[in-house]
Design a protein around this motif. Structure first.
Motif, short mmCIF file in Angstrom:
data_model
loop_
_atom_site.label_atom_id
_atom_site.label_comp_id
_atom_site.label_asym_id
_atom_site.label_seq_id
_atom_site.Cartn_x
_atom_site.Cartn_y
_atom_site.Cartn_z
N PHE A 173 -7.29 -1.80 6.59
CA PHE A 173 -7.22 -0.96 8.27
C PHE A 173 -8.67 -0.25 8.43
N GLY A 174 -9.37 -0.12 7.44
CA GLY A 174 -10.57 0.63 7.84
C GLY A 174 -10.30 2.10 7.65
N SER A 175 -11.48 3.23 7.52
CA SER A 175 -11.52 4.38 6.89
C SER A 175 -10.95 5.51 7.81
N SER A 176 -10.67 5.11 9.07
CA SER A 176 -10.13 5.95 9.94
C SER A 176 -8.69 5.54 10.54
N HIS A 177 -8.20 4.86 10.05
CA HIS A 177 -6.84 4.31 10.53
C HIS A 177 -5.80 5.67 9.83
N PRO A 178 -4.81 5.90 10.84
CA PRO A 178 -3.94 6.71 10.34
C PRO A 178 -3.33 6.71 8.86
N GLN A 179 -3.03 5.27 8.60
CA GLN A 179 -2.26 5.26 7.14
C GLN A 179 -3.46 5.43 6.06
N THR A 180 -4.82 5.14 6.44
CA THR A 180 -5.65 5.42 5.32
C THR A 180 -5.99 6.87 5.15
N ILE A 181 -5.92 7.57 6.18
CA ILE A 181 -6.20 9.03 6.36
C ILE A 181 -4.95 9.58 5.35
N SER A 182 -3.64 9.04 5.55
CA SER A 182 -2.60 9.89 5.04
C SER A 182 -2.58 9.47 3.41
N VAL A 183 -3.23 8.29 3.05
CA VAL A 183 -3.01 8.02 1.70
C VAL A 183 -4.24 8.66 0.95
N MET A 184 -5.36 9.16 1.98
CA MET A 184 -6.32 9.86 1.32
C MET A 184 -5.85 11.24 1.04
N GLY A 185 -4.90 11.76 1.92
CA GLY A 185 -4.36 13.07 1.69
C GLY A 185 -3.76 13.15 0.37
N ASN A 186 -2.97 11.99 0.08
CA ASN A 186 -1.85 11.97 -1.05
C ASN A 186 -2.95 11.97 -2.31
N LEU A 187 -3.93 11.24 -2.25
CA LEU A 187 -5.03 11.26 -3.52
C LEU A 187 -5.58 12.48 -3.60
N ILE B 193 1.12 -1.23 -0.03
CA ILE B 193 0.00 -0.23 0.04
C ILE B 193 0.88 1.13 0.16
N ARG B 194 1.81 1.34 0.74
CA ARG B 194 2.73 2.40 0.75
C ARG B 194 3.43 2.61 -0.42
N ALA B 195 3.97 1.59 -1.07
CA ALA B 195 4.61 1.49 -2.43
C ALA B 195 3.48 2.34 -3.48
N MET B 196 2.34 1.46 -3.55
CA MET B 196 1.51 2.40 -4.31
C MET B 196 1.36 3.72 -4.32
N SER B 197 1.07 4.13 -2.88
CA SER B 197 0.89 5.54 -2.76
C SER B 197 2.02 6.37 -3.17
N ASN B 198 3.26 5.92 -2.71
CA ASN B 198 4.47 6.66 -3.16
C ASN B 198 4.67 6.62 -4.70
N LEU B 199 4.27 5.65 -5.10
CA LEU B 199 4.23 5.66 -6.94
C LEU B 199 3.33 6.70 -7.43
N ALA B 200 2.18 6.70 -6.69
CA ALA B 200 1.19 7.71 -7.06
C ALA B 200 1.63 9.29 -7.24
N ILE B 201 2.74 9.42 -6.17
CA ILE B 201 2.99 10.93 -5.88
C ILE B 201 4.13 11.03 -6.82
N ILE B 202 5.00 9.95 -7.25
CA ILE B 202 6.10 10.16 -8.12
C ILE B 202 5.56 10.51 -9.74
N LEU B 203 4.30 9.77 -9.90
CA LEU B 203 3.68 9.78 -11.15
C LEU B 203 3.15 11.35 -11.42
N MET B 204 2.33 11.77 -10.07
CA MET B 204 2.14 13.22 -10.20
C MET B 204 3.21 14.30 -10.43
N GLU B 205 4.12 13.92 -9.77
CA GLU B 205 5.45 15.02 -9.71
C GLU B 205 5.94 14.92 -11.19
N GLY B 206 5.58 13.70 -12.06
CA GLY B 206 6.20 13.61 -13.32
C GLY B 206 5.04 14.14 -14.23
N GLU B 207 4.09 14.64 -13.87
CA GLU B 207 2.84 15.16 -14.53
C GLU B 207 2.08 14.15 -15.34
#
Length: 508
Positions: A172-186, A138-152
């Motif tokens: 983890f559910g919708s209120s887990h800290p990691q879910t909230i962080s991934v939501m912010g990235n999206l 999950i972390r890798a997917m989210s990190n890759l998403a940010i990389i793709l964004m930075e690459g336009e």
């Protein structure tokens, strides 16, 4: 105190050369004591790469980061958790004030393809490696998403971000800290892609989840307030944005004091909101407070302080205090250059900002000179097809248009549009904005048929991509109305002008 601990403190204080020296000594000691493949040695290499990256020594940092990856692979094999972790580092994005690792180094030297490849590779390894089928992937997917964004690569970024959020919510559910962080990235990705309604929904969900999980005075909750305020500003909901921005500043100040970095960021965000709302006196006051707090806390040559100078200069420019704005813009550029060198992204952006101030002040020769310098520096640092370089082309084209150099302006505008389209596609926000800029240049040059064609294309693309009530679409309507008026097509010009006014009234 260990050398590397002192190095970390020096780095946080912005004393990057001293931090580098201490970490280099620590690394040499580890090599002598344990050898080059010992975990402690590899960790020291990684810390030094982070320091070099913060110091914008891109090639050295990249070289060291690759050494870290090679050492991990040789020591533990490609599926060992230790290997996966540096590859995650390779796939993270560099942000000033946060951790910096080899992938962000790749991004900062314009090697987005290499960073993206590392992100893809880590995602595959995380999924395959035993015991890492959830959090790591999950972390890798989210990190890759940010990389793709930075690459336009905004569509791919959104897809990867959506996948990460879905997986995280299921795990983890919708209120887990990691879910909230991934939501912010999206939400960040959607905002960059111009999908402001969706971005706002995710920011609202994140704030609600943070409040329920952590309480209203928790740093993550206050941060979510500020993020939502920014989105509300972008969508034109300025009273709501201002109210939330004020709450965030108050909450940070009460929790951590007026000179804490998070409080300062909140002040700067509020200043930007107030500027957008036309409350320039209040915006200037908050900008001054942020600059004063940065200077007292970090010193006059710290990146945060220099950025605050540039932000205040932009506010002063909007307030028509052009002499003060120019002086502060010059000071920001000088400080960036002296502290970080000529080709640091902060230095180049300061050149562009100064060019904008000079253009507004009517000093078009100096504005053009600064614009050319910025374009040349971006090209040398990132290459001709990087988003920052293409944006600099468009900005310079606008300056040349104002200076009456319409042939050069048109050529550069055409080049910017062509490069955006080839690099990022026909419906990328940068491509559509370049169409609109070109339409404005063509209209100024009296080429009204071509200007109208380009203006209609831009409006159609914005409407198809973002809808008729999006701020960018509404602006494009008004722009086309102006072109049609110049062409003597008054009934049609009035029709588009009325549509723009109606959409603006209904939306904002």
């Amino acid at each position: 105190m260990e050398m590397e601990n002192l190095a970390e403190i020096l780095m946080k204080c912005g004393k990057l050369q001293e931090a580098e020296d201490f970490e280099q000594k620590a690394l040499n000691a580890k090599i002598e004591a344990f050898g080059s493949s010992h975990p402690e040695t590899i960790r020291s290499m990684e810390r030094l790469a982070m320091i070099l990256s913060d110091a914008r020594k891109g090639q050295e940092a990249e070289h060291l980061g690759k050494q870290v990856l090679k050492a991990e692979r040789e020591a533990f094999g490609s599926s060992h958790p230790g290997i996966v972790r540096p590859k995650v580092n390779l796939a993270l994005i560099m942000k000033i004030r946060t951790k910096a690792t080899i992938n962000c180094i790749l991004k900062k030297v314009g090697k987005m393809q290499g960073a993206e490849g590392s992100g893809q590779q880590v995602m595959e390894n995380q999924i395959e490696a035993p015991g890492n089928s959830h959090t790591g992937a999950i972390r890798a997917m989210s990190n890759l998403a940010i990389i793709l964004m930075e690459g336009e690569k905004l569509r791919e970024a959104e897809q990867s971000g959506q996948q990460a959020l879905k997986a995280c919510t299921e795990a983890f559910g919708s209120s887990h800290p990691q879910t909230i962080s991934v939501m912010g990235n999206l939400a960040t990705i959607l905002k960059k892609a111009g999908k402001l309604t969706e971005a706002k929904q995710f920011r609202q969900q994140a704030l609600q989840a943070c409040t329920q999980t952590f309480g209203s005075s928790h740093p993550q909750t206050i941060s979510a307030m500020g993020n939502l305020a920014t989105i509300l500003m972008e969508t034109g909901k300025l009273p709501e944005a201002e109210q939330l921005g004020q709450q965030a500043v108050k909450a940070w100040t009460e929790a951590f004091g007026g000179s804490h970095p998070w409080t300062i960021f909140a002040m700067e965000n509020l200043a930007t909101i107030l500027k957008k709302a036309g409350k320039l006196l209040e915006a200037e006051q908050f900008g001054q407070q942020a600059l004063k707090a940065c200077t007292e806390t970090f010193g006059s040559s710290h990146p945060l302080t220099i950025s605050a100078m540039g932000n205040l200069a932009a506010i002063l420019m909007e307030a028509e205090k052009l002499l003060e704005a120019e002086q502060l813009g010059q000071q920001a550029l000088k400080t960036w250059r002296e502290a970080f060198g000529r080709i640091h992204p902060g230095t180049i952006s300061a050149m562009e900002n100064l060019a904008t101030i000079l253009k507004k002040a009517g000093k078009l020769t100096e504005a053009e000179q600064s614009g050319w310098q910025a374009l040349q520096a971006f090209t040398e640092t990132f290459g001709s097809s990087h988003a920052l370089t293409i944006s600099a082309m468009g900005n310079l084209a606008t300056i040349l248009m104002e200076a009456g150099k319409l042939t050069e302006a048109e050529q550069l505008g055409q080049q910017a549009l062509k490069t955006w389209r080839e690099a990022f596609g026909r419906i990328h926000p940068g491509t559509i904005s370049a169409m609109e800029n070109l339409a404005t240049i063509l209209a100024k040059a009296g080429k009204l048929t071509e200007a109208e064609q380009s203006g209609r294309q831009a409006l159609q693309a914005f409407t198809d991509t973002f809808g008729s009530s999006h701020p960018w679409t509404i602006f494009a309507m008004g722009n086309l109305a102006t072109i049609l008026k110049k062409a003597g097509k008054l009934p049609e010009a009035e029709q588009f002008g009325q549509q723009a006014l109606k959409a603006q009234t209904e939306t904002f």
